[in-house]
Design a protein around this motif. Structure first.
Motif, PDB file in Angstrom:
ATOM      1  N   GLY A 141       0.775  -1.237   0.000  1.00  0.00           N
ATOM      2  CA  GLY A 141       0.000   0.000   0.000  1.00  0.00           C
ATOM      3  C   GLY A 141       0.804   1.282   0.000  1.00  0.00           C
ATOM      4  O   GLY A 141       0.220   2.356   0.038  1.00  0.00           O
ATOM      5  N   VAL A 142       2.143   1.201  -0.061  1.00  0.00           N
ATOM      6  CA  VAL A 142       2.897   2.451  -0.045  1.00  0.00           C
ATOM      7  C   VAL A 142       3.108   2.971  -1.464  1.00  0.00           C
ATOM      8  O   VAL A 142       3.047   2.212  -2.426  1.00  0.00           O
ATOM      9  CB  VAL A 142       4.271   2.307   0.675  1.00  0.00           C
ATOM     10  CG1 VAL A 142       4.117   1.733   2.067  1.00  0.00           C
ATOM     11  CG2 VAL A 142       5.252   1.485  -0.147  1.00  0.00           C
ATOM     12  N   ASP A 143       3.335   4.281  -1.567  1.00  0.00           N
ATOM     13  CA  ASP A 143       3.570   4.924  -2.855  1.00  0.00           C
ATOM     14  C   ASP A 143       4.962   4.536  -3.370  1.00  0.00           C
ATOM     15  O   ASP A 143       5.961   4.780  -2.700  1.00  0.00           O
ATOM     16  CB  ASP A 143       3.448   6.442  -2.660  1.00  0.00           C
ATOM     17  CG  ASP A 143       3.723   7.189  -3.944  1.00  0.00           C
ATOM     18  OD1 ASP A 143       3.004   6.944  -4.928  1.00  0.00           O
ATOM     19  OD2 ASP A 143       4.666   8.009  -3.976  1.00  0.00           O
ATOM     20  N   LEU A 144       5.019   3.936  -4.562  1.00  0.00           N
ATOM     21  CA  LEU A 144       6.295   3.390  -5.048  1.00  0.00           C
ATOM     22  C   LEU A 144       7.314   4.478  -5.393  1.00  0.00           C
ATOM     23  O   LEU A 144       8.518   4.279  -5.230  1.00  0.00           O
ATOM     24  CB  LEU A 144       6.075   2.493  -6.268  1.00  0.00           C
ATOM     25  CG  LEU A 144       5.456   1.120  -6.008  1.00  0.00           C
ATOM     26  CD1 LEU A 144       5.486   0.287  -7.291  1.00  0.00           C
ATOM     27  CD2 LEU A 144       6.159   0.377  -4.882  1.00  0.00           C
ATOM     28  N   ALA A 145       6.851   5.643  -5.864  1.00  0.00           N
ATOM     29  CA  ALA A 145       7.804   6.714  -6.182  1.00  0.00           C
ATOM     30  C   ALA A 145       8.452   7.241  -4.900  1.00  0.00           C
ATOM     31  O   ALA A 145       9.659   7.492  -4.853  1.00  0.00           O
ATOM     32  CB  ALA A 145       7.099   7.846  -6.918  1.00  0.00           C
ATOM     33  N   SER A 146       7.664   7.371  -3.835  1.00  0.00           N
ATOM     34  CA  SER A 146       8.208   7.918  -2.582  1.00  0.00           C
ATOM     35  C   SER A 146       9.088   6.932  -1.837  1.00  0.00           C
ATOM     36  O   SER A 146      10.017   7.328  -1.137  1.00  0.00           O
ATOM     37  CB  SER A 146       7.080   8.328  -1.636  1.00  0.00           C
ATOM     38  OG  SER A 146       6.249   9.244  -2.235  1.00  0.00           O
ATOM     39  N   GLY A 308       4.980   6.109   8.369  1.00  0.00           N
ATOM     40  CA  GLY A 308       4.745   7.531   8.102  1.00  0.00           C
ATOM     41  C   GLY A 308       5.764   8.473   8.726  1.00  0.00           C
ATOM     42  O   GLY A 308       5.511   9.671   8.862  1.00  0.00           O
ATOM     43  N   LYS A 309       6.943   7.942   9.088  1.00  0.00           N
ATOM     44  CA  LYS A 309       7.975   8.783   9.731  1.00  0.00           C
ATOM     45  C   LYS A 309       8.904   9.451   8.714  1.00  0.00           C
ATOM     46  O   LYS A 309       9.646  10.366   9.064  1.00  0.00           O
ATOM     47  CB  LYS A 309       8.847   7.938  10.671  1.00  0.00           C
ATOM     48  CG  LYS A 309       8.090   7.109  11.683  1.00  0.00           C
ATOM     49  CD  LYS A 309       7.528   8.001  12.759  1.00  0.00           C
ATOM     50  CE  LYS A 309       6.839   7.188  13.836  1.00  0.00           C
ATOM     51  NZ  LYS A 309       5.964   8.058  14.658  1.00  0.00           N
ATOM     52  N   ILE A 310       8.909   8.950   7.474  1.00  0.00           N
ATOM     53  CA  ILE A 310       9.897   9.382   6.481  1.00  0.00           C
ATOM     54  C   ILE A 310       9.170   9.822   5.211  1.00  0.00           C
ATOM     55  O   ILE A 310       8.373   9.061   4.658  1.00  0.00           O
ATOM     56  CB  ILE A 310      10.857   8.197   6.136  1.00  0.00           C
ATOM     57  CG1 ILE A 310      11.475   7.588   7.393  1.00  0.00           C
ATOM     58  CG2 ILE A 310      11.922   8.624   5.118  1.00  0.00           C
ATOM     59  CD1 ILE A 310      12.354   8.524   8.216  1.00  0.00           C
ATOM     60  N   HIS A 311       9.443  11.058   4.787  1.00  0.00           N
ATOM     61  CA  HIS A 311       8.784  11.608   3.594  1.00  0.00           C
ATOM     62  C   HIS A 311       9.839  12.187   2.654  1.00  0.00           C
ATOM     63  O   HIS A 311      10.091  13.398   2.682  1.00  0.00           O
ATOM     64  CB  HIS A 311       7.782  12.693   3.999  1.00  0.00           C
ATOM     65  CG  HIS A 311       6.715  12.192   4.915  1.00  0.00           C
ATOM     66  ND1 HIS A 311       5.588  11.558   4.463  1.00  0.00           N
ATOM     67  CD2 HIS A 311       6.640  12.177   6.270  1.00  0.00           C
ATOM     68  CE1 HIS A 311       4.841  11.192   5.489  1.00  0.00           C
ATOM     69  NE2 HIS A 311       5.458  11.546   6.611  1.00  0.00           N
ATOM     70  N   PRO A 312      10.453  11.331   1.817  1.00  0.00           N
ATOM     71  CA  PRO A 312      11.457  11.865   0.900  1.00  0.00           C
ATOM     72  C   PRO A 312      10.868  12.988   0.043  1.00  0.00           C
ATOM     73  O   PRO A 312       9.713  12.903  -0.395  1.00  0.00           O
ATOM     74  CB  PRO A 312      11.828  10.650   0.037  1.00  0.00           C
ATOM     75  CG  PRO A 312      11.528   9.469   0.894  1.00  0.00           C
ATOM     76  CD  PRO A 312      10.301   9.864   1.681  1.00  0.00           C
ATOM     77  N   THR A 313      11.653  14.043  -0.158  1.00  0.00           N
ATOM     78  CA  THR A 313      11.274  15.111  -1.079  1.00  0.00           C
ATOM     79  C   THR A 313      11.702  14.648  -2.461  1.00  0.00           C
ATOM     80  O   THR A 313      12.894  14.471  -2.712  1.00  0.00           O
ATOM     81  CB  THR A 313      12.007  16.416  -0.688  1.00  0.00           C
ATOM     82  OG1 THR A 313      11.468  16.860   0.564  1.00  0.00           O
ATOM     83  CG2 THR A 313      11.822  17.509  -1.736  1.00  0.00           C
ATOM     84  N   ILE A 314      10.718  14.391  -3.337  1.00  0.00           N
ATOM     85  CA  ILE A 314      11.069  13.825  -4.644  1.00  0.00           C
ATOM     86  C   ILE A 314      10.521  14.662  -5.798  1.00  0.00           C
ATOM     87  O   ILE A 314       9.517  15.361  -5.661  1.00  0.00           O
ATOM     88  CB  ILE A 314      10.545  12.371  -4.819  1.00  0.00           C
ATOM     89  CG1 ILE A 314       9.024  12.306  -4.639  1.00  0.00           C
ATOM     90  CG2 ILE A 314      11.254  11.413  -3.880  1.00  0.00           C
ATOM     91  CD1 ILE A 314       8.411  10.991  -5.134  1.00  0.00           C
TER      92      ILE A 314
END
Ligand code: NAD
Ligand code: ZN
Ligand code: ZN
Length: 343
Positions: A141-146, A308-314
């Protein structure tokens, strides 16, 4: 499925990558064929494409080791992954499983290891092969790009931070706020550390602040960055992680340490730096290298992401832009991580 696929190929260390039609590979007994959706572009891909390091990849090859996609076929001995599952590749593509390092949970030090996008073809193509015993399994269920940047940048900085031997409340310095560094700030915050960030670009420092850095220093604007960090952290940082692609950042990080502190080297500029013996001995400093992370580190790093602890800026770009992206990386113009769309 056609027998040919598009891939970005390095044919020479002095030329741009070429987007070519190459055969879709066939999985061996333990391998899975993966349709790549996204692949992060790591500075290591640039070192690989330029032949920067003492051991160069054999030409031609397909770089990329932050690929995320879907398993479409498996070899006859595969049990760990199945068709339809989301998996990734990683720098550590496979290890021997039998040496002292592999036996003791240090497969990242295995002398027989294979590396994706270096000794084996990587993820800058429509399909890639992974070893089912080593590939990262992407949480559902996670976003593959992120999630793609977690597969190298994330696991590397997570492991590196553990190797600083710091504890919650301690100060850690993250030097270099690029693809690795901006994610390092987030892992450090999630791990309860106070973060100091250094870069040579104010935009990168602003990114570090957005991700929770408490203090920032522009090493190009301050005459003595180490002294400034000693001051801002009330006596120096307990640990430091150097991701910068510049030799000057390394002695600065050592100089920012508190007595008893540890600096972990992760960035790989093809340079050397002087280490002051007297200070290292009298202050009981530790200087160590750290290379990516084991399968266990990877599972932990992905779990931080899934919670939900890590949100790469992409920024997402087509694979066809790969040469522009590598030039931007070389010139320090990438904010966070570029993720190329491969399908
Ligand atoms: P990047 O280009 O995205 O980031 C590098 C950052 O360093 C940039 O923000 C740049 O502004 C900054 N920088 C440049 N000079 C500096 C200086 N003097 N002081 C402080 N910061 C400075 O690169 P990346 O993808 O984050 O990779 C960083 C390095 O880590 C590369 O050398 C890469 O090969 C290496 N790497 C190592 C491992 C490992 O396991 N050890 C894993 C992945 C990447
Ligand atoms: Zn990498
Ligand atoms: Zn081994």
């Amino acid at each position: 499925m056609s027998d040919l696929m598009k891939a970005a190929v390095v044919e020479s260390f002095s030329q741009d990558l070429r987007i070519e039609k190459v055969p879709v590979p066939t999985p061996g007994p333990f391998e899975a064929l993966v349709r790549v959706e996204f692949s992060g572009v790591c500075h290591t891909d640039l070192h690989a494409a330029r032949g920067d390091w003492p051991v160069q990849p054999s030409l031609p090859f397909v770089p990329g080791h932050e690929g995320a996609g879907t398993v479409v076929a498996v070899g006859d001995r595969v049990t760990r992954v199945h068709v339809g599952q989301k998996v990734g590749n990683a720098w550590l593509a496979a290890a021997c499983g039998e040496c002292d390092f592999c036996e003791s949970g240090w497969e990242t030090l295995c002398p027989q290891q294979q590396n994706s996008g270096y000794s084996l073809n990587g993820s800058f193509g429509e399909f890639m092969l992974v070893d089912s015993r080593y590939c990262p399994i992407i949480p559902e269920g996670v976003d593959l790009a992120s999630v793609a940047p977690v597969l190298c940048a994330g696991v590397t900085v997570y492991k590196g931070l553990k190797r600083t031997d710091t504890k919650p409340g301690d100060w850690v310095l993250i030097s270099g706020i690029g693809g690795l560094g901006h994610i390092a700030v987030q892992y450090a915050v999630a791990m309860g550390r106070q973060v100091a960030a250094v870069d040579v670009d104010d935009a990168k420092l602003a990114l570090a602040q957005r991700h929770g850095a408490a203090v920032v220093v522009n090493a190009r604007e301050v005459s003595d960055p180490a002294a400034r960090l000693q001051e801002l952290t009330g006596g120096g940082v307990h640990g430091a992680l150097v991701t910068a692609v510049n030799g000057h950042a390394f002695p600065q990080a050592v100089g920012a340490l508190r007595r008893g502190g540890t600096v972990v080297l992760v960035g790989l500029p093809p340079e050397q730096f002087p280490l002051d013996i007297f200070t290292t001995v009298l202050f009981g400093l530790t200087v160590r290298g750290s290379i990516v992370g084991t399968r266990r580190d990877m599972a932990e790093a992905l779990d931080f992401f899934a919670r939900g602890k890590i949100h790469p800026t992409i920024t997402t770009r087509p694979l066809a832009d790969i040469n522009d992206v590598l030039h931007e990386l070389e010139e320090g113009r990438v904010d966070g991580r570029v993720v190329v769309r491969c399908d």
